[in-house]
Design a protein around this motif. Structure first.
Motif: not given
Lengths: 422, 797
Positions: B467-492
């Motif tokens: 498989t070819r993988f794409t890693i989306l490394d999301a931020p863990g901090h509470q303040d950056f959850i919008p960024n985490m949502i952005a990342g997670a929306s692309q994940a399988d």
């Protein structure tokens, strides 16, 4: 506002007052004070048309006249602080006949006289008292921001005025380019110049009349970064005024860059100490308490017109902690009966039940939160379960109807506010 | 593309006009020598003459020109004049032998220079390159770089009424059609007119100059000679003699554009022509015509040098392209032999006569528009034996080691080389955070490194045998959850990282471990790998592993994950045990499962909606390198796309076309749902693009909504309230206006109408109103957040 003359007769609430608005905030009070059917007398400019000759040619002339009108509707421009009141001329003079329409623009430092058609009720008296209070000019600028988005607003005792939003598209980090850093710098510089345009710092530092403090609220470290940028800019451009202003800037945590995050930021401990007795801080704290109780789900917090009215009937909003939260937009209802309904409810809680009544400004975040709940909420002294229970039956016809009517004016006000903010 | 080009041309035209005027003002002033200048000039001339000695024949005019060009620098002028004059002697003999050549050359000079006014003022076709071609040996004018000397050559020629005999072969080609790359449209441009006016002044001056006589024949030959001598050619530069020297004390215009035009100013002959011609040809550029050899030669040189930034408007294109153009000319002259140049010129002219409007080199800069090849992507996809592509998001509480684990993974898989790791180690050591070195593979901004926390999700790629993988490394901090949502929306699928250390796991469970897990679940992620990280901190204790697994599976099953879709993997990100290489038996004898990479490899890609209409959520808009002014990345949520396709971006509703695309970091012709692609697009202003916008196929765009009904799963108390609506990377403020009813989670039936409040864990149907229109459609998943907490997750109905 300055109270020029007070002719209100305590006994029946009839009579008139003459007021002189002095600061833009007073227009907000006037907006809350002046209701349809009131008699308003003020100086104004009117185009007077005179028929001149047999051929029917006319000429018109703009002239200053003092007009008395019976108010039909009011229109408040939040961001400009202007109040337009239209109505029908109620007493004729040599230029203007009875029954003609006229729109008065209230102006600062020009007296106006107001007489209530159906007398001054407790709410009106209270607003009047509030408006003639002196020295409460607590004011605050706030920037709620996150990366690429910022909202600039001005918070006064009675209103939160959204001045401008700044958005800059910021690309993601990407190795090998400095686009991200560039975009962030651009965002900061745009935001700072926009902010300074609104705050209008004096050209020289004046310790006697300092500009209002600034609050920068954001998630994470964005506020701190922006503050750092302001300081750097002030130093590098040798801007002494800005540099001295930096000391009055506070930073706080907000959950996002949207306006709805402002309420939480205002409740932050860092700010509490500075603005603790400001009305908005109290209101925010109260709303937070209300939400807290709702979460606890112990049936001591209710919202919605019917539920609250029932709670009051059952004596739940009484002495020892009962609080009625009501948005001032309810009192601005065009319908006199609706207004009476709320006035009597407030009177009952305050005078009969002995509970506390808080009229929240619909222009503050806390007031907006309350408006989302229907404009009225109550914290009860004892749990009353199932206040909404029998609502089920008449929800379709009576209750639903009443609620919709009630929400109608709110909707209007809100739409108006939104348009103005745009 | 064509559309763009036409726009370009219009714009350019204006630009040029503006420029001309400006230039003219400057030059006009420049012509008049101030008294100081005259005095300086006089002294300079004397000095130069002394320095030159008697070996060199140089007229005052030449000297003065040289001085002018070198800002009265005597030394430079002398060397220049020496270069210009010296070779005259040997060449003379040759020229004498080839009399015909000589004659032709001089007459060419005559025609080229002797009638400058005709050239530039008259709008007939008298000025074409063609005359020169008809000469037997048309070398000299084509290569003419130095003009100061040429100028003198024709001192005696009146500038309008050229003696008929001197016009030579000019009359041979009056039939050449107007227009074309070099000849211009036949109408002289403003630029040309101005140049001519200037020339005229110079000419006037020259006639009063005493010592310009008798130079012409020698000069012509010397010119011929110098053509072959590369070194003698004045190279363009700040002190180049071929540059118009502004009077002392005056600055050359700072505008970036002037370079080419300035450069040609003193040159009355072919330079002028070449410079002017592209300008001339903009309005008549025929898109369909083949490019001339000339244009191709120039393009060949200039491709790749062209790098407009996306933010800059089209005039930047113009600007930089002029630079390139100019560059190619100077190259052309320093490189090929005179014959080559002539051949080019000939080819050029012949082309010119065939096709009246050769394409304009400027507008050719970006490669031509891609034709939609109408690939049947679905078929293509089924035929292709591509490896599986999968993307996963790495989630978990802050400081639980997500970035470090991914850094370790990439390092052990040799995606990141030893050298970069060593570099990061040094840098990390320098600021006393040596343990962060591996995390810095993912955290690239200075902000993230200084604070030691991931802010924005980072994307990276690796490949296993399957498989070819794409890693989306999301931020863990509470303040950056919008960024985490952005990342997670692309994940399988998701990798949930949990710190096994004492207390860390517990605090995480209260914090983002829980929230992230709920978020990815509500965004449709079904499969979850739980990485129990930092096992080295608890001595690879089986008890701790079991305890955490137990608690997590209880929680996750209650959150709606199926237990067969949850895999637990113990590992240590910092030291790398059980990440790529399986753990040694002696360290953890109790563990018999696979290592992290093996588990990743065993994940099955979820089913993708390839045949639905195209939907792509933009996660970033940026300038994609030198050739791509505007690029965007995002995951194709559904459908497929291919190069050349027309797209619509919502909510702005703007159209654009895909010039080229990259799928999973490799160039591709097409891409299908599930892939994370980078699109290089054209025909769009970047202001219409925001992170979070939706790219749709032009045939079935998504609708913008301001209010919608959603079925939500509440995580907190939901009542009519203000909240932020997140849809992938996009978030807008909105509010819940009505609670329509609570629902039975299993059956979806309404349990209670108009509830007062929706308690956590309950499902409900609510009405949501947003402040700005958002592209939404049925089945889109949204996350509702308020005051920094995830309030609910919803499905648009």
């Amino acid at each position: 506002m300055r109270l020029i003359k007070n002719n209100i007769i305590q006994r029946d609430g009839s009579g008139s007052v003459t007021l002189c608005p002095e600061v833009p905030e007073d227009m907000w009070h006037a907006y809350n004070l002046i209701r349809p059917t009131d008699i308003l007398r003020a100086n104004t400019i009117r185009r007077v048309v005179t028929k001149q000759s047999a051929t029917g040619t006319t000429s018109s002339e703009r002239m200053h006249v003092t007009l008395t009108i019976r108010v039909k509707s009011t229109d408040f421009d939040t961001s400009a602080g202007q109040l337009h009141i239209s109505g029908i001329v109620a007493s004729e003079n040599q230029h203007v006949g009875l029954g003609q329409h006229h729109t008065l623009d209230l102006e600062l430092h020009r007296n106006f006289t107001l007489e209530k058609a159906d007398g001054w009720d407790s709410i009106a008296i209270e607003i009047l008292k509030e408006s003639v209070k002196t020295g409460n000019t607590a004011q605050l600028w706030a920037v709620v921001m996150q990366e690429g988005l910022a909202n600039i607003c001005q918070i006064t005792e009675h209103q939160t005025i959204h001045r401008q939003a700044v958005t800059v598209a910021i690309p993601h980090k990407r190795s090998g380019t400095s686009d991200y850093e560039k975009a962030v710098t651009k965002f900061h510089s745009t935001l700072l110049s926009t902010l300074l345009r609104h705050i209008e710092l004096p050209s020289t530092p004046s310790p006697s009349n300092p500009p209002p403090p600034l609050l920068i609220a954001s998630p994470a470290f964005y506020a701190a970064n922006f503050l750092k940028y302001i300081k750097e800019t002030a130093t590098s451009t040798n801007n002494k005024v800005l540099l001295s202003y930096c000391s009055t800037i506070l930073t706080a945590h907000a959950s996002s860059g949207h306006m709805s995050a402002l309420a939480a930021a205002l409740a932050s401990p860092a700010l509490r100490s500075k603005i603790t007795d400001a009305k908005y801080a109290r209101e925010t704290a109260l709303m937070d308490r209300f939400y807290e109780l709702i979460r606890k789900d112990d049936q001591t917090a209710w919202y919605g017109p019917k539920e609250v009215e029932r709670a009051v009937e059952k004596g739940g909003v009484g002495r020892g902690g009962g609080v009625l939260l009501i948005s001032d937009s309810l009192f601005r209802s065009q319908d006199v009966r609706t207004r009476k309904r709320w006035v009597s409810l407030v009177d009952r809680v305050r005078d009969v039940e002995g509970g506390e009544v808080r009229v929240l400004s619909s222009l503050h975040e806390s007031g907006k939160r309350l408006e989302a709940l229907g404009g009225i909420a109550a914290i009860l002294t004892f749990p009353i379960p199932d206040l909404d229970e029998d609502d089920e039956d008449d929800a379709a016809e009576d209750g639903g109807q009443g609620e919709r009517d009630l929400l109608q004016p709110l909707g209007n006000v809100e739409r108006g506010v939104e348009q103005l903010e745009l | 593309m064509a559309h763009r080009r036409v726009k370009n041309i219009d714009y350019d035209d204006d630009e040029v006009d503006d420029y001309d005027q400006e230039e003219y003002g400057q030059e006009g002033e420049g012509e008049e020598l101030s008294p100081e200048d005259q005095e300086q000039m006089r002294q300079g001339t004397i000095k130069v003459r002394e320095a030159l000695g008697s070996d060199y024949q140089a007229s005052d005019k030449v000297i003065q020109d040289a001085l002018w060009n070198y800002y009265y620098d005597v030394g430079k002028s002398v060397s220049y004049i020496k270069n210009a004059v010296k070779p005259a002697t040997p060449k003379k003999a040759k020229a004498k032998v080839e009399t015909r050549f000589d004659k032709a050359a001089s007459s060419a000079e005559d025609s080229a220079y002797g009638s400058p006014a005709c050239i530039y003022h008259e709008s007939d076709s008298s000025y074409q390159l063609a005359p020169r071609i008809s000469f037997p040996f048309p070398i000299p004018p084509a290569n003419q770089r130095d003009t100061a000397t040429t100028r003198d050559f024709f001192y005696d020629v009146p500038w309008l009424h050229v003696p008929h005999q001197r016009l030579g072969h000019l009359s041979l080609v009056p039939q050449i059609p107007k227009g074309g790359l070099l000849g211009g449209s036949g109408k002289s441009s403003k630029l040309a007119a101005l140049a001519a006016a200037r020339r005229k002044k110079e000419e006037d001056k020259k006639t009063t100059s005493p010592s310009v006589e008798n130079q012409s024949p020698d000069r012509a030959i010397s010119l011929l000679d110098r053509l072959g001598k590369k070194d003698a050619l004045p190279i363009r530069g700040s002190d180049s003699p071929s540059k118009t020297a502004p009077p002392e004390g005056r600055k050359i215009s700072l505008r970036p554009k002037p370079a080419p035009v300035e450069a040609k100013e003193p040159s009355p002959s072919i330079e002028e022509q070449e410079e002017a011609s592209p300008v001339e040809s903009y309005p008549i550029a025929n898109i369909k015509a083949d490019p001339s050899t000339f244009a191709e030669a120039m393009l060949g040189l200039s491709r790749g040098d062209f790098s407009p930034s996306p933010q800059q408007s089209r005039n930047t294109n113009r600007r930089s392209s002029i630079k390139v153009h100019d560059f190619s000319i100077s190259n052309a002259f320093s490189g090929p032999s005179p014959d080559d140049v002539v051949l080019t010129a000939q080819a050029k002219v012949s082309k010119n006569s065939e096709s009246p409007a050769p394409s304009n080199p400027v507008s050719r800069q970006p490669s031509p528009p891609r034709k939609n090849r109408n690939i049947n992507v679905l078929e293509e996809y089924e035929r292709s034996d591509q490896k599986n592509a999968a993307s996963f998001v790495v989630i978990g509480h802050v400081d639980h080691g997500k970035s470090t684990l991914m850094g370790r993974l990439l390092y052990d898989l040799k995606v990141v080389d030893q050298r970069s790791i060593d570099k990061l180690r040094r840098e990390a050591d320098n600021i006393g955070k040596s343990s962060f070195a591996l995390a810095w593979v993912m955290d690239e901004t200075s902000e993230e490194r200084a604070r030691g926390v991931t802010v924005d999700f980072a994307t990276n790629y690796f490949e296993t045998n399957k498989t070819r993988f794409t890693i989306l490394d999301a931020p863990g901090h509470q303040d950056f959850i919008p960024n985490m949502i952005a990342g997670a929306s692309q994940a399988d699928f998701a990798v949930l990282v949990i710190d096994a250390s004492t207390n860390s796991f517990e605090s995480g469970l209260r914090g983002q471990t829980k929230e992230h897990a709920l978020l990815v679940r509500s965004m449709g992620v079904q499969q979850l790998i739980i990485v129990i990280n930092k096992m080295d901190n608890v001595c690879w204790s089986q008890q701790r592993f079991d305890e955490i697994s137990q608690q997590m599976s209880n929680f996750l099953t209650s959150a709606g994950f199926q237990s067969k879709n949850i895999t637990f993997v113990p590992c240590a990100g910092l030291t790398g045990e059980n990440v790529v290489t399986p753990i040694k038996q002696e360290t953890a004898p109790w563990y018999h499962g696979s290592c992290l990479v093996e588990v990743l490899d065993s994940m099955n890609a979820s089913q993708r909606a390839i045949s639905s209409p195209l939907r792509l959520t933009i996660s970033d808009v940026f300038r994609g390198g030198t050739n791509n002014a505007l690029s965007l990345t995002g995951r194709i949520d559904s459908g497929s796309l291919q190069a050349g396709e027309q797209i619509i971006v919502m909510p702005s509703g703007e159209r654009a076309s895909i010039r080229s695309l990259e799928a999973d970091n490799n160039p591709a012709e097409w891409a299908v749902a599930g892939q994370i692609v980078t699109l290089h697009i054209t025909d769009m202003d970047p202001v219409h693009l925001r992170t979070g916008d939706i790219v749709c196929s032009a045939s079935s765009p998504i609708q913008n909504l301001t209010s919608f009904t959603a079925k939500i799963l509440a995580f907190e108390h939901v009542m009519p309230m203000f909240l932020d609506v997140h849809r992938g990377p996009l978030h807008v403020p909105g509010k819940v206006t009505k609670l329509l009813g609570t629902l039975d989670k299993a059956t979806g039936e309404v349990v209670k109408k108009k509830p007062r409040v929706v308690p956590p864990g309950a499902a409900a149907r609510v009405e949501i109103e947003m402040e700005a229109p958002v592209p939404l459609e049925k089945g889109v998943r949204v996350v509702l957040r308020a005051e920094g907490q995830t309030v609910a997750a919803g499905l648009v109905e």
